[in-house]
Design a protein around this motif. Structure first.
Motif, PDB file in Angstrom:
ATOM      1  N   ASP A  91       0.825  -1.207   0.000  1.00  0.00           N
ATOM      2  CA  ASP A  91       0.000   0.000   0.000  1.00  0.00           C
ATOM      3  C   ASP A  91       0.860   1.257   0.000  1.00  0.00           C
ATOM      4  OD1 ASP A  91       0.786   0.634   2.635  1.00  0.00           O
ATOM      5  OD2 ASP A  91      -0.962  -0.336   3.519  1.00  0.00           O
ATOM      6  N   GLY A  92       0.207   2.399  -0.059  1.00  0.00           N
ATOM      7  CA  GLY A  92       0.919   3.669  -0.166  1.00  0.00           C
ATOM      8  C   GLY A  92       1.717   4.051   1.055  1.00  0.00           C
ATOM      9  N   GLY A  93       1.524   3.331   2.180  1.00  0.00           N
ATOM     10  CA  GLY A  93       2.333   3.608   3.348  1.00  0.00           C
ATOM     11  C   GLY A  93       3.772   3.160   3.203  1.00  0.00           C
ATOM     12  N   VAL A  94       4.011   2.227   2.286  1.00  0.00           N
ATOM     13  CA  VAL A  94       5.375   1.737   2.042  1.00  0.00           C
ATOM     14  C   VAL A  94       6.079   2.617   1.021  1.00  0.00           C
ATOM     15  CG1 VAL A  94       6.769  -0.234   1.297  1.00  0.00           C
ATOM     16  CG2 VAL A  94       4.647  -0.615   2.594  1.00  0.00           C
ATOM     17  N   LEU A  95       5.385   2.931  -0.066  1.00  0.00           N
ATOM     18  CA  LEU A  95       5.933   3.794  -1.118  1.00  0.00           C
ATOM     19  C   LEU A  95       4.857   4.799  -1.512  1.00  0.00           C
ATOM     20  CD1 LEU A  95       7.562   1.037  -3.358  1.00  0.00           C
ATOM     21  CD2 LEU A  95       8.783   2.620  -1.858  1.00  0.00           C
ATOM     22  N   GLY A  96       5.208   6.061  -1.530  1.00  0.00           N
ATOM     23  CA  GLY A  96       4.245   7.104  -1.841  1.00  0.00           C
ATOM     24  C   GLY A  96       4.029   7.284  -3.335  1.00  0.00           C
ATOM     25  N   GLU A  97       2.932   7.944  -3.682  1.00  0.00           N
ATOM     26  CA  GLU A  97       2.615   8.163  -5.092  1.00  0.00           C
ATOM     27  C   GLU A  97       3.605   9.098  -5.781  1.00  0.00           C
ATOM     28  OE1 GLU A  97      -1.393   9.277  -5.843  1.00  0.00           O
ATOM     29  OE2 GLU A  97      -2.216   7.350  -5.180  1.00  0.00           O
ATOM     30  N   HIS A  98       4.369   9.887  -5.011  1.00  0.00           N
ATOM     31  CA  HIS A  98       5.357  10.781  -5.633  1.00  0.00           C
ATOM     32  C   HIS A  98       6.489   9.997  -6.300  1.00  0.00           C
ATOM     33  CE1 HIS A  98       7.070   9.835  -1.705  1.00  0.00           C
ATOM     34  NE2 HIS A  98       8.241  10.257  -2.134  1.00  0.00           N
ATOM     35  N   LEU A  99       6.576   8.676  -6.025  1.00  0.00           N
ATOM     36  CA  LEU A  99       7.633   7.855  -6.612  1.00  0.00           C
ATOM     37  C   LEU A  99       7.163   7.101  -7.863  1.00  0.00           C
ATOM     38  CD1 LEU A  99       9.064   6.381  -3.285  1.00  0.00           C
ATOM     39  CD2 LEU A  99      10.065   8.218  -4.677  1.00  0.00           C
ATOM     40  N   ILE A 100       5.902   7.287  -8.250  1.00  0.00           N
ATOM     41  CA  ILE A 100       5.359   6.542  -9.395  1.00  0.00           C
ATOM     42  C   ILE A 100       6.145   6.825 -10.668  1.00  0.00           C
ATOM     43  CG2 ILE A 100       3.373   6.388 -10.956  1.00  0.00           C
ATOM     44  CD1 ILE A 100       1.555   6.510  -8.527  1.00  0.00           C
ATOM     45  N   GLY A 101       6.454   8.079 -10.930  1.00  0.00           N
ATOM     46  CA  GLY A 101       7.167   8.433 -12.157  1.00  0.00           C
ATOM     47  C   GLY A 101       8.504   7.730 -12.278  1.00  0.00           C
ATOM     48  N   ALA A 102       9.247   7.680 -11.180  1.00  0.00           N
ATOM     49  CA  ALA A 102      10.552   7.004 -11.200  1.00  0.00           C
ATOM     50  C   ALA A 102      10.393   5.511 -11.446  1.00  0.00           C
ATOM     51  CB  ALA A 102      11.288   7.254  -9.892  1.00  0.00           C
ATOM     52  N   ALA A 103       9.342   4.914 -10.894  1.00  0.00           N
ATOM     53  CA  ALA A 103       9.112   3.489 -11.106  1.00  0.00           C
ATOM     54  C   ALA A 103       8.716   3.193 -12.542  1.00  0.00           C
ATOM     55  CB  ALA A 103       8.032   2.989 -10.142  1.00  0.00           C
ATOM     56  N   VAL A 104       7.969   4.069 -13.164  1.00  0.00           N
ATOM     57  CA  VAL A 104       7.613   3.894 -14.578  1.00  0.00           C
ATOM     58  C   VAL A 104       8.869   3.921 -15.440  1.00  0.00           C
ATOM     59  CG1 VAL A 104       6.452   4.965 -16.546  1.00  0.00           C
ATOM     60  CG2 VAL A 104       5.267   4.778 -14.355  1.00  0.00           C
ATOM     61  N   ASP A 105       9.799   4.804 -15.120  1.00  0.00           N
ATOM     62  CA  ASP A 105      11.021   4.945 -15.915  1.00  0.00           C
ATOM     63  C   ASP A 105      11.943   3.732 -15.782  1.00  0.00           C
ATOM     64  OD1 ASP A 105      10.184   7.418 -16.752  1.00  0.00           O
ATOM     65  OD2 ASP A 105      11.327   8.515 -15.226  1.00  0.00           O
ATOM     66  N   ALA A 106      12.006   3.114 -14.596  1.00  0.00           N
ATOM     67  CA  ALA A 106      12.940   2.005 -14.374  1.00  0.00           C
ATOM     68  C   ALA A 106      12.320   0.991 -13.422  1.00  0.00           C
ATOM     69  CB  ALA A 106      14.261   2.533 -13.810  1.00  0.00           C
ATOM     70  N   PRO A 107      11.396   0.147 -13.921  1.00  0.00           N
ATOM     71  CA  PRO A 107      10.702  -0.780 -13.032  1.00  0.00           C
ATOM     72  C   PRO A 107      11.486  -2.036 -12.663  1.00  0.00           C
ATOM     73  CG  PRO A 107       9.884  -1.012 -15.259  1.00  0.00           C
ATOM     74  CD  PRO A 107      10.846   0.140 -15.287  1.00  0.00           C
ATOM     75  N   ASP A 108      12.501  -2.392 -13.452  1.00  0.00           N
ATOM     76  CA  ASP A 108      13.256  -3.622 -13.208  1.00  0.00           C
ATOM     77  C   ASP A 108      14.585  -3.282 -12.540  1.00  0.00           C
ATOM     78  OD1 ASP A 108      11.308  -5.277 -14.420  1.00  0.00           O
ATOM     79  OD2 ASP A 108      12.056  -4.690 -16.400  1.00  0.00           O
ATOM     80  N   LEU A 109      14.772  -3.797 -11.328  1.00  0.00           N
ATOM     81  CA  LEU A 109      15.916  -3.432 -10.502  1.00  0.00           C
ATOM     82  C   LEU A 109      16.874  -4.607 -10.381  1.00  0.00           C
ATOM     83  CD1 LEU A 109      13.828  -1.712  -7.690  1.00  0.00           C
ATOM     84  CD2 LEU A 109      14.838  -0.638  -9.732  1.00  0.00           C
ATOM     85  N   ARG A 110      18.090  -4.436 -10.872  1.00  0.00           N
ATOM     86  CA  ARG A 110      19.122  -5.475 -10.726  1.00  0.00           C
ATOM     87  C   ARG A 110      19.864  -5.208  -9.421  1.00  0.00           C
ATOM     88  NH1 ARG A 110      20.896  -8.698 -15.645  1.00  0.00           N
ATOM     89  NH2 ARG A 110      19.004  -8.608 -16.892  1.00  0.00           N
ATOM     90  N   ASP A 111      19.437  -5.870  -8.380  1.00  0.00           N
ATOM     91  CA  ASP A 111      19.967  -5.625  -7.047  1.00  0.00           C
ATOM     92  C   ASP A 111      19.905  -6.942  -6.276  1.00  0.00           C
ATOM     93  OD1 ASP A 111      20.386  -4.987  -4.376  1.00  0.00           O
ATOM     94  OD2 ASP A 111      19.313  -3.097  -4.478  1.00  0.00           O
TER      95      ASP A 111
END
Length: 271
Positions: A91-111
């Motif tokens: 839910d949004g308590g873990v990650l806020g909606e202000h981070l949506i744009g960054a996730a759209v740009d790079a959704p796959d994380l090699r970590d």
């Protein structure tokens, strides 16, 4: 190959996790759809290709995919063997909606560290009674995801905070049987949950959930030596059930509660 669908889903008693979803699919493709929650996805076998915001992506087994809420995406297996995946909806308590744009740009994380932590969280969520461990792992995962989404800046070494660690230890000591949720502890000591976990681990070399489990096992040992049966001891020492007690007791003591102190031998000799 015949189409295959194996699914398990549940809502855990862990704040921030809306749903846990495990699936093995062959011959099935998701149409375009959206979720209200964040989708945190790892693939254990096979691979998935998907479109997000009109760009194609993939999920090999060494990546973590983070799909933001409200953004359409689909999904299909790369090969006829299909894929096996584990998903957390957050839910949004873990990650806020202000981070949506960054996730759209790079959704796959090699970590690799993040990938391992997500797997450990899934294991904790599958075990009733290990909610503090799940809370702690989720806090560290959320922190690492936020680092990725903020231009991939890396955090420095964790800041030492022995006073904060001591306050959490005192709280855990007071609540050995009842337990303590990470969010509640963070509110009581006025610290961010992830920082609280790091401060405690840095000060004592053990995670808060490991400390609490060790204290409960110590209490269980005393109760068993008093002659109380394992089923009764499990509840009295704060474990979810006897299986929960047995798993942790064997791990920390090397034998089951029934064998501890010669309990089973005494029963046999009394027959």
């Amino acid at each position: 190959m015949a189409a295959r669908q194996e699914v398990s889903a549940w809502r855990p008693a862990v704040r921030g996790v809306v749903e846990v979803f495990h699936a093995h699919f062959t011959g099935y493709a998701y149409p375009m759809h959206v979720h209200e929650a964040w989708t945190l996805l790892i693939v254990d076998d096979g691979a998935v290709r998907y479109d997000l915001d009109r760009h194609e992506h993939g999920t090999p087994h060494d990546t973590v995919s983070l799909l933001p809420p409200h953004v359409p995406h689909n999904g299909s297996p790369v090969t006829s063997d299909g894929f096996r995946k584990r998903v957390l909806y957050l839910d949004g308590g873990v990650l806020g909606e202000h981070l949506i744009g960054a996730a759209v740009d790079a959704p796959d994380l090699r970590d690799p560290v993040l990938r391992r932590r997500v797997g450990q969280l899934h294991s904790a969520l599958a075990r009733p009674g290990d909610e503090l461990e799940a809370d702690s792992r989720l806090a560290l995962i959320g922190e690492r995801l936020r680092v990725h989404l903020r231009d991939r800046r890396r955090t420095g070494p964790p800041r030492r905070d022995p006073a904060l660690a001591r306050r959490l230890r005192e709280l855990l000591d007071e609540r050995v049987v009842e337990g303590l949720a990470l969010e509640e502890a963070a509110g009581l000591v006025r610290a961010h949950p992830a920082h609280l976990v790091r401060a405690f681990s840095g000060a004592y070399g053990i995670a808060p959930h490991q400390y609490l489990t060790a204290r409960r096992v110590d209490l269980a040992r005393r109760l068993l030596l008093d002659g109380r049966p394992p089923g009764e001891v499990a509840a009295a020492a704060g474990f979810y059930d006897q299986a929960h007690l047995t798993r942790h007791f064997r791990k920390l003591v090397g034998v089951t509660p029934g064998r501890y102190g010669g309990g089973e031998e005494r029963k046999s000799s009394a027959r």
